[in-house]
Scaffold this motif. Structure first.
Motif, PDB file in Angstrom:
ATOM      1  N   ARG A 148       2.031   6.935  -6.720  1.00 32.07           N
ATOM      2  CA  ARG A 148       1.068   7.808  -7.117  1.00 32.07           C
ATOM      3  C   ARG A 148       1.808   9.242  -6.959  1.00 32.07           C
ATOM      4  O   ARG A 148       1.458  10.231  -7.715  1.00 32.07           O
ATOM      5  CB  ARG A 148      -0.227   7.610  -6.309  1.00 32.07           C
ATOM      6  CG  ARG A 148      -0.758   6.312  -6.683  1.00 32.07           C
ATOM      7  CD  ARG A 148      -1.987   6.071  -5.627  1.00 32.07           C
ATOM      8  NE  ARG A 148      -2.856   7.054  -5.246  1.00 32.07           N
ATOM      9  CZ  ARG A 148      -3.521   6.878  -4.197  1.00 32.07           C
ATOM     10  NH1 ARG A 148      -3.570   5.933  -3.338  1.00 32.07           N
ATOM     11  NH2 ARG A 148      -4.628   8.033  -3.694  1.00 32.07           N
ATOM     12  N   MET A 149       2.590   9.389  -5.836  1.00 30.63           N
ATOM     13  CA  MET A 149       3.277  10.692  -5.457  1.00 30.63           C
ATOM     14  C   MET A 149       4.143  10.995  -6.833  1.00 30.63           C
ATOM     15  O   MET A 149       4.189  12.203  -6.991  1.00 30.63           O
ATOM     16  CB  MET A 149       3.972  10.616  -4.347  1.00 30.63           C
ATOM     17  CG  MET A 149       2.980  10.741  -3.083  1.00 30.63           C
ATOM     18  SD  MET A 149       3.874  10.208  -1.515  1.00 30.63           S
ATOM     19  CE  MET A 149       2.546  10.692  -0.395  1.00 30.63           C
ATOM     20  N   ILE A 150       4.890   9.934  -7.034  1.00 29.70           N
ATOM     21  CA  ILE A 150       5.874  10.440  -8.106  1.00 29.70           C
ATOM     22  C   ILE A 150       5.127  10.977  -9.650  1.00 29.70           C
ATOM     23  O   ILE A 150       5.704  11.631 -10.247  1.00 29.70           O
ATOM     24  CB  ILE A 150       6.711   9.154  -8.555  1.00 29.70           C
ATOM     25  CG1 ILE A 150       7.649   8.626  -7.307  1.00 29.70           C
ATOM     26  CG2 ILE A 150       7.685   9.260  -9.853  1.00 29.70           C
ATOM     27  CD1 ILE A 150       8.296   7.570  -7.703  1.00 29.70           C
ATOM     28  N   LYS A 151       4.002  10.301  -9.786  1.00 31.42           N
ATOM     29  CA  LYS A 151       3.009  10.635 -11.144  1.00 31.42           C
ATOM     30  C   LYS A 151       2.428  12.186 -10.781  1.00 31.42           C
ATOM     31  O   LYS A 151       1.835  12.761 -11.776  1.00 31.42           O
ATOM     32  CB  LYS A 151       1.975   9.678 -11.324  1.00 31.42           C
ATOM     33  CG  LYS A 151       2.714   8.377 -11.797  1.00 31.42           C
ATOM     34  CD  LYS A 151       1.327   7.444 -11.888  1.00 31.42           C
ATOM     35  CE  LYS A 151       1.864   5.937 -12.361  1.00 31.42           C
ATOM     36  NZ  LYS A 151       0.801   4.894 -12.705  1.00 31.42           N
TER      37      LYS A 151
ATOM     38  N   THR B 190       0.764  -1.048   0.030  1.00 32.78           N
ATOM     39  CA  THR B 190      -0.017  -0.015  -0.039  1.00 32.78           C
ATOM     40  C   THR B 190       0.877   1.244  -0.153  1.00 32.78           C
ATOM     41  O   THR B 190       0.541   2.088  -0.797  1.00 32.78           O
ATOM     42  CB  THR B 190      -1.016  -0.053   1.330  1.00 32.78           C
ATOM     43  OG1 THR B 190      -1.627  -1.216   1.196  1.00 32.78           O
ATOM     44  CG2 THR B 190      -1.726   1.134   1.270  1.00 32.78           C
ATOM     45  N   ALA B 191       2.045   1.216   0.620  1.00 35.61           N
ATOM     46  CA  ALA B 191       2.818   2.341   0.976  1.00 35.61           C
ATOM     47  C   ALA B 191       3.489   2.545  -0.512  1.00 35.61           C
ATOM     48  O   ALA B 191       3.722   3.876  -0.792  1.00 35.61           O
ATOM     49  CB  ALA B 191       3.791   2.273   2.078  1.00 35.61           C
ATOM     50  N   LEU B 192       3.970   1.459  -0.824  1.00 36.29           N
ATOM     51  CA  LEU B 192       4.573   1.621  -2.146  1.00 36.29           C
ATOM     52  C   LEU B 192       3.799   1.936  -3.593  1.00 36.29           C
ATOM     53  O   LEU B 192       4.212   2.908  -4.254  1.00 36.29           O
ATOM     54  CB  LEU B 192       5.217   0.152  -2.664  1.00 36.29           C
ATOM     55  CG  LEU B 192       6.235   0.191  -3.657  1.00 36.29           C
ATOM     56  CD1 LEU B 192       7.403   0.953  -3.558  1.00 36.29           C
ATOM     57  CD2 LEU B 192       6.742  -1.454  -4.181  1.00 36.29           C
TER      58      LEU B 192
ATOM     59  N   LEU C 260       8.682   8.376   7.592  1.00 28.99           N
ATOM     60  CA  LEU C 260       9.643   7.800   6.854  1.00 28.99           C
ATOM     61  C   LEU C 260      10.080   8.635   5.636  1.00 28.99           C
ATOM     62  O   LEU C 260      11.189   8.760   5.358  1.00 28.99           O
ATOM     63  CB  LEU C 260       9.177   6.390   6.583  1.00 28.99           C
ATOM     64  CG  LEU C 260      10.051   5.524   5.475  1.00 28.99           C
ATOM     65  CD1 LEU C 260      11.314   5.204   6.237  1.00 28.99           C
ATOM     66  CD2 LEU C 260       9.081   4.182   5.092  1.00 28.99           C
ATOM     67  N   LEU C 261       9.220   9.247   4.920  1.00 30.12           N
ATOM     68  CA  LEU C 261       9.290   9.975   3.696  1.00 30.12           C
ATOM     69  C   LEU C 261      10.035  11.331   4.369  1.00 30.12           C
ATOM     70  O   LEU C 261      10.789  12.029   3.473  1.00 30.12           O
ATOM     71  CB  LEU C 261       8.126  10.485   3.091  1.00 30.12           C
ATOM     72  CG  LEU C 261       7.222   9.378   2.367  1.00 30.12           C
ATOM     73  CD1 LEU C 261       6.151   9.937   1.912  1.00 30.12           C
ATOM     74  CD2 LEU C 261       8.136   8.548   1.430  1.00 30.12           C
TER      75      LEU C 261
END
Length: 300
Positions: A274-277, A267-269, A299-300
């Motif tokens: 999605r964030m990268i997009k 789920t986190a991956l 973590l981020l």
């Protein structure tokens, strides 16, 4: 002091005696053999014996003769590959035996790692020393309001002084009664195996602890972590220094992939993708609970 003069003299004598051997040795660990490194107020960690080195890991992975390949980069690369892909067996070829002096309550945390061979000082046969762990003032802390297993702000002023007084006085009183109960002066004297139950959990014990490198690194990943209890973390930190000198390639890989790395759930991956997009990802549309999202953000 963690060691008496007699104990230090014994260590000095051991370190002054050398023996020829055909077995593989690690120069980094040889310099640590028998030396007692202080931990807390009366504790220590010292290496009694070890087996193997970085070469032993690559040799076992290849099931080869000698020291593996001639190219050091190949051996280091193989160790990093093994660590990265969670191949544990080659790391089990190395072993470490430690002599540890530690408070009983720390020992009870430590023994939860049931993957080592342990022989503890017996209070059934011997009399424990009058030595207790008393925290430094900066390590006296209130209960955390957000973590049931953690500490909050440090105590201060009269409250800190009162707590320290209780810890010292109660420990001394318990030991006084322990001595009186086992005394042979005009009385039968209570059996040591019964008298020891009166001692507090901050009294010091000692043990020999032998473990293979794979399980040792698992111990260090948990106990050298910033979230571990301070009193066991300082022991793990001291052991980390020893391991870094013993198997430098393995320890560097361990730092990179275990201590400094992170594991993401599927789920986190997916959220990262999605964030990268360029998609805006929130806790509400992430598929994570509030706790999971908070840890993901940290973590981020």
């Amino acid at each position: 002091m963690p060691l008496t003069q007699d104990q230090q003299d014994e260590i000095n004598e051991l370190r002054s005696t050398t023996t020829q051997t055909l077995r593989a040795t690690a120069p980094g660990m040889e310099k640590h053999l028998y030396t007692a490194y202080p931990v807390l107020d009366h504790g220590f960690v010292r290496v009694i014996d070890y087996m193997g080195d970085d070469n032993a890991i690559t040799q076992a992975a290849r099931v080869s003769y000698g020291k593996g390949t001639k190219a050091v980069s190949n051996d280091e690369g193989l160790i990093r590959y093994l660590m990265r892909h969670w191949h544990s067996t080659p790391f089990e070829m190395c072993e470490l035996k430690l002599h540890v002096k530690l408070p009983v309550f720390v020992a009870r945390q430590w023994i939860r790692h049931r993957t080592a061979n342990v022989n503890e000082y017996s209070a059934r046969y011997s009399i424990l020393d009058r030595e207790f762990y008393i925290p430094a003032p900066e390590h006296l802390a209130a209960q955390s309001v957000v973590n049931n297993q953690g500490r909050g702000e440090a105590l201060s002023g009269e409250e800190a002084e009162r707590v320290l007084r209780y810890l010292r006085d109660d420990a001394m009183r318990c030991y006084d009664h322990y001595e009186e109960m086992i005394s042979q002066d005009d009385q039968q004297g209570l059996a040591r195996e019964l008298a020891r139950m009166n001692l507090p959990a901050n009294v010091y014990t000692q043990w020999y602890w032998k473990v293979d490198l794979h399980n040792l690194l698992h111990f260090l990943r948990l106990r050298a972590d910033a979230h571990a209890q301070y009193e066991i973390r300082v022991y793990a930190d001291e052991i980390c220094k020893l391991v870094a000198d013993w198997v430098p390639y393995a320890y560097k890989a361990f730092e990179d992939y275990r201590m400094g790395g992170a594991t993401l759930s599927s789920t986190a991956l997916d959220c990262v993708r999605r964030m990268i997009k360029g998609e805006e990802v929130t806790q509400e549309n992430s598929g994570m609970s509030k706790g999971e999202w908070r840890e993901f953000q940290a973590l981020l």
